[in-house]
Design a protein around this motif. Sequence first.
Motif, PDB file in Angstrom:
ATOM      1  N   ALA A   1       0.840  -1.270  -0.131  1.00 15.76           N
ATOM      2  CA  ALA A   1       0.006   0.067   0.253  1.00 15.76           C
ATOM      3  C   ALA A   1       0.848   1.259  -0.113  1.00 15.76           C
ATOM      4  O   ALA A   1       0.322   2.192  -0.530  1.00 15.76           O
ATOM      5  N   THR A   2       1.871   1.058   0.566  1.00 13.79           N
ATOM      6  CA  THR A   2       2.561   2.661   0.899  1.00 13.79           C
ATOM      7  C   THR A   2       4.380   2.388   0.364  1.00 13.79           C
ATOM      8  O   THR A   2       4.925   3.571   0.157  1.00 13.79           O
ATOM      9  N   GLY A   3       4.777   1.169   0.097  1.00 10.28           N
ATOM     10  CA  GLY A   3       6.139   1.075  -0.292  1.00 10.28           C
ATOM     11  C   GLY A   3       6.994   1.091   1.009  1.00 10.28           C
ATOM     12  O   GLY A   3       8.532   1.218   0.725  1.00 10.28           O
ATOM     13  N   LEU A   4       6.545   1.158   2.098  1.00  6.20           N
ATOM     14  CA  LEU A   4       7.341   1.376   3.315  1.00  6.20           C
ATOM     15  C   LEU A   4       7.202   0.070   4.158  1.00  6.20           C
ATOM     16  O   LEU A   4       6.476  -1.006   4.251  1.00  6.20           O
ATOM     17  N   GLU A   5       8.146  -0.165   5.148  1.00  6.41           N
ATOM     18  CA  GLU A   5       8.457  -1.335   5.825  1.00  6.41           C
ATOM     19  C   GLU A   5       8.103  -0.674   7.481  1.00  6.41           C
ATOM     20  O   GLU A   5       8.084   0.446   7.760  1.00  6.41           O
ATOM     21  N   ILE A   6       7.437  -1.630   8.246  1.00  5.32           N
ATOM     22  CA  ILE A   6       7.158  -1.347   9.568  1.00  5.32           C
ATOM     23  C   ILE A   6       8.483  -1.205  10.311  1.00  5.32           C
ATOM     24  O   ILE A   6       9.110  -2.296  10.405  1.00  5.32           O
ATOM     25  N   PRO A   7       8.644   0.007  11.193  1.00  6.37           N
ATOM     26  CA  PRO A   7       9.910  -0.132  11.766  1.00  6.37           C
ATOM     27  C   PRO A   7       9.678  -0.673  13.280  1.00  6.37           C
ATOM     28  O   PRO A   7       8.750  -1.050  13.576  1.00  6.37           O
ATOM     29  N   TYR A   8      10.941  -1.238  13.635  1.00  4.75           N
ATOM     30  CA  TYR A   8      11.047  -1.679  15.156  1.00  4.75           C
ATOM     31  C   TYR A   8      12.040  -1.331  15.790  1.00  4.75           C
ATOM     32  O   TYR A   8      13.287  -1.081  15.276  1.00  4.75           O
ATOM     33  N   ARG A   9      11.771  -0.902  17.098  1.00  2.00           N
ATOM     34  CA  ARG A   9      12.838  -0.397  18.154  1.00  2.00           C
ATOM     35  C   ARG A   9      12.368  -1.152  19.225  1.00  2.00           C
ATOM     36  O   ARG A   9      11.146  -1.463  19.711  1.00  2.00           O
ATOM     37  N   GLU A  10      13.500  -1.582  20.110  1.00  4.69           N
ATOM     38  CA  GLU A  10      13.176  -2.330  21.407  1.00  4.69           C
ATOM     39  C   GLU A  10      12.372  -1.221  22.336  1.00  4.69           C
ATOM     40  O   GLU A  10      11.602  -1.825  23.045  1.00  4.69           O
ATOM     41  N   LYS A  11      13.046   0.042  22.275  1.00  8.38           N
ATOM     42  CA  LYS A  11      12.210   0.841  23.461  1.00  8.38           C
ATOM     43  C   LYS A  11      11.496   2.060  22.421  1.00  8.38           C
ATOM     44  O   LYS A  11      11.922   2.391  21.456  1.00  8.38           O
ATOM     45  N   ASP A  12      10.316   2.180  22.949  1.00  9.53           N
ATOM     46  CA  ASP A  12       9.481   3.294  22.222  1.00  9.53           C
ATOM     47  C   ASP A  12      10.108   4.320  22.237  1.00  9.53           C
ATOM     48  O   ASP A  12       9.941   5.224  21.016  1.00  9.53           O
ATOM     49  N   GLU A  13      10.941   5.013  23.106  1.00  7.67           N
ATOM     50  CA  GLU A  13      11.576   6.500  22.844  1.00  7.67           C
ATOM     51  C   GLU A  13      12.774   6.352  21.859  1.00  7.67           C
ATOM     52  O   GLU A  13      13.239   7.291  21.467  1.00  7.67           O
ATOM     53  N   ASP A  14      12.900   5.055  21.333  1.00  7.30           N
ATOM     54  CA  ASP A  14      14.087   5.392  20.360  1.00  7.30           C
ATOM     55  C   ASP A  14      13.711   5.574  18.866  1.00  7.30           C
ATOM     56  O   ASP A  14      14.489   5.644  17.825  1.00  7.30           O
ATOM     57  N   TYR A  15      12.238   5.614  18.471  1.00  9.46           N
ATOM     58  CA  TYR A  15      11.914   5.725  17.007  1.00  9.46           C
ATOM     59  C   TYR A  15      12.146   7.107  16.859  1.00  9.46           C
ATOM     60  O   TYR A  15      11.815   8.098  17.569  1.00  9.46           O
ATOM     61  N   SER A  16      12.666   7.273  15.467  1.00  7.37           N
ATOM     62  CA  SER A  16      12.774   8.410  15.063  1.00  7.37           C
ATOM     63  C   SER A  16      11.679   9.244  14.522  1.00  7.37           C
ATOM     64  O   SER A  16      10.655   8.660  14.589  1.00  7.37           O
ATOM     65  N   GLN A  17      11.772  10.648  14.464  1.00  3.63           N
ATOM     66  CA  GLN A  17      10.379  11.409  13.826  1.00  3.63           C
ATOM     67  C   GLN A  17       9.953  10.614  12.674  1.00  3.63           C
ATOM     68  O   GLN A  17       8.727  10.503  12.375  1.00  3.63           O
ATOM     69  N   GLU A  18      11.072  10.292  11.670  1.00  7.93           N
ATOM     70  CA  GLU A  18      10.738   9.899  10.570  1.00  7.93           C
ATOM     71  C   GLU A  18       9.976   8.454  10.784  1.00  7.93           C
ATOM     72  O   GLU A  18       8.819   8.056  10.001  1.00  7.93           O
ATOM     73  N   GLU A  19      10.417   7.458  11.551  1.00 11.82           N
ATOM     74  CA  GLU A  19       9.650   6.407  11.874  1.00 11.82           C
ATOM     75  C   GLU A  19       8.518   6.359  12.615  1.00 11.82           C
ATOM     76  O   GLU A  19       7.247   5.759  12.217  1.00 11.82           O
ATOM     77  N   ARG A  20       8.210   7.381  13.351  1.00 10.86           N
ATOM     78  CA  ARG A  20       6.902   7.874  13.869  1.00 10.86           C
ATOM     79  C   ARG A  20       6.006   8.287  12.794  1.00 10.86           C
ATOM     80  O   ARG A  20       4.558   7.910  13.073  1.00 10.86           O
TER      81      ARG A  20
END
Length: 715
Positions: free
Chosen positions: A208-227
Amino acid sequence: MPRTALTLILIAVFALAGAEAADLDWTQTSRVFLIDAYAYPLAPELEYDAEALARTMQDMHANVVRFATMGKYCTIQGARFTTHPDQGSRDLLAETIAACKPRGIKVVPYISTGHKLAWSMVTRDYPQYAHISKPGGGPLKLRMFAGEEHGTVCWNTPYRRAYLDLVEHVVRDYEIHGIYFDRWSRAYFWQGMKLCYCDGCRSGFRTATGLEIPYREKDEDYSQEERTTIRRYHEWYQDQLVSVLREVRRIVKKYKDIPLIYNINNPQSISGEDPRVLENHDAFLYERGESMLKRAEGVSLARAAGFHVWPYIGGYDNWPRVVHNGLDYQQEIFTTAMFGGGLIVAQPTGFIRDKENADIVARPFELLEKNEALFRGFSNYPHVAVVYAFEDPPDHAQKNWFWQSDVRTATAGAFAACLYRHIQVTSLLDRVLDDPTKLSQYKLLFLADIPHLSEQRVRNVRDFVKNGGGLIATYTTSLYNGEGQKQARFALEELLRVKPIQPAGELARDVEYYSSKLGGPHDLYVLGRKGRLWKERLVPAWFYQPVEVLEGGVTEADIVRGDGAALLPAVVTSNYGKGRVAFLASSLESLYGQSNARIVGEFLETLIRKVAAEPSPYEVRGPETLIANLTVKAEEHVLHLTNWTGSKFEMPRVDEYYIAPVENVQVRLHVPKAKKLDRLRLLVPGSFRARNLPDGVEISLPRVEAYQGIAFRLK
């Protein structure tokens, strides 16, 4: 979705709801027992006896059972979900229908919708249904009631097809009268960032989007782009959920014209719900009853919007085999019914064994059964409309040590002021301001600290007043724009005849000086001017908006210091077209709803009666603990009177065992010109005296116990 588009969709949704309401009148007189499959008698051990349930319901005058097809385990045969280990070939839904049908009891099956399932089901029997909480992982393991743990599921797995087949099986193969769904939640019981890494989610989102679902062990580690990517994933997943719902509605309506009911949880959720979810259902369930006030407000809100609603009577607790509840159950039943809600006892299983306490439900159910024709299909009489709202602009909400001042306490307080002072009142979603036809039904519009009004809503309110409607606006109503920024003028200035000011000089000193460490106005009051409103009596002031009066406005009362010195206008009235307007600078309704200060309630009552386009259809001389609501169906009218529980501001989940009767209640019914009142009678048999008046009739009731209904016809 842009707010304007959302508003337009909601208008269409509620128009659809109103059009379908006539087919759902039986839900309004439903007296429901709820049997879930997460606890006794369906888990952890299987102890279910359909005949015992049906006998109990018949004895207690219940007429609908909401029975689970799934909980920890599936309760029916022929579905791709695991049944209880002790169930064998038993089909518990079929047993329930067989026991209920001869007794005239309707059956509404519960369909577990994205809800977590037994851990063994999603890890051993059907692991393909599982939500994958992290790459290479499995479902979340969660506990719910006694017995086996639960695991989370995902719609983008074979669970979707199994679920749709379950719905079709139930609606096609069983004699049912409605169908109930749990919450249509995008990520039910998921945690953290609410992501799934199953093959269906990964490949579907990528396509649908050409994107992958990001994964980080801790929620606070996601970048703004990943959010940002995560937000897109949530939007995509919501679209998947809605597509399932639309297919469900198609399947149900293919086989039976029955209502689709779902759990919206509470009135506040209506405004935040995806309108696509709303438009595919016919009725709501409220899972939270809260206080009698919130119950009356919530039921009134749903009914005015055209939806039928089942609020819980009572709630879940940890002891499903006993009945420890008191008369709070009885009064919740009466309060719900008198405003037009169906009744659903949240945890009725204890009554199967405990016959001694059955009267707390059986007694009101029997009364409602005997008078079902008067409760089915009625509407709440439109008089005062209090707009329901709860969202505050930034830095708008205020709080002191004891109470607060914000949009929710203001709108709830305005409803309370009408209800407790025996003024006929309806709670309305703000979308009614987009509908001039519906708005015109009411005699007074109460905008209790509604910070923002769109240009179209301002025009509609202006036309409402111009055509003869009354308007009360308080505090910062219409003073903010859509982005939450305070403006230099009220959008309703043409009606209110005031403008906001920034105090300077000595006035600024007084505004600062007359506050205290408690956080709110101290030794400040509202005082009516001589010969005008309120006969020069002091009323406590609350948080306020400083204003000056424009041409055409009349100052009825001032905000004064304790020594009597006037500081600012408190109440300003004006005329516009055929209507009357009052602006109240202090959020007194917010204070009243939290403090129950009688003098504040009396002041608000005076203001309401002064501005309304016509008198309330009734007057009740009795304590605030006696709440009233007038319902109408063609010529039939019923004025309902429900006595409050022992503690007027009752605490959630605290039982009540005594209700003091109210004695020597006087009711005046106002009869419009060209109308004639006849067939006056009481729903609870008892003595009364009636005396004709020039504009109606006065009724004297020696005693009101839990409930009384005064039925009459206006021809």
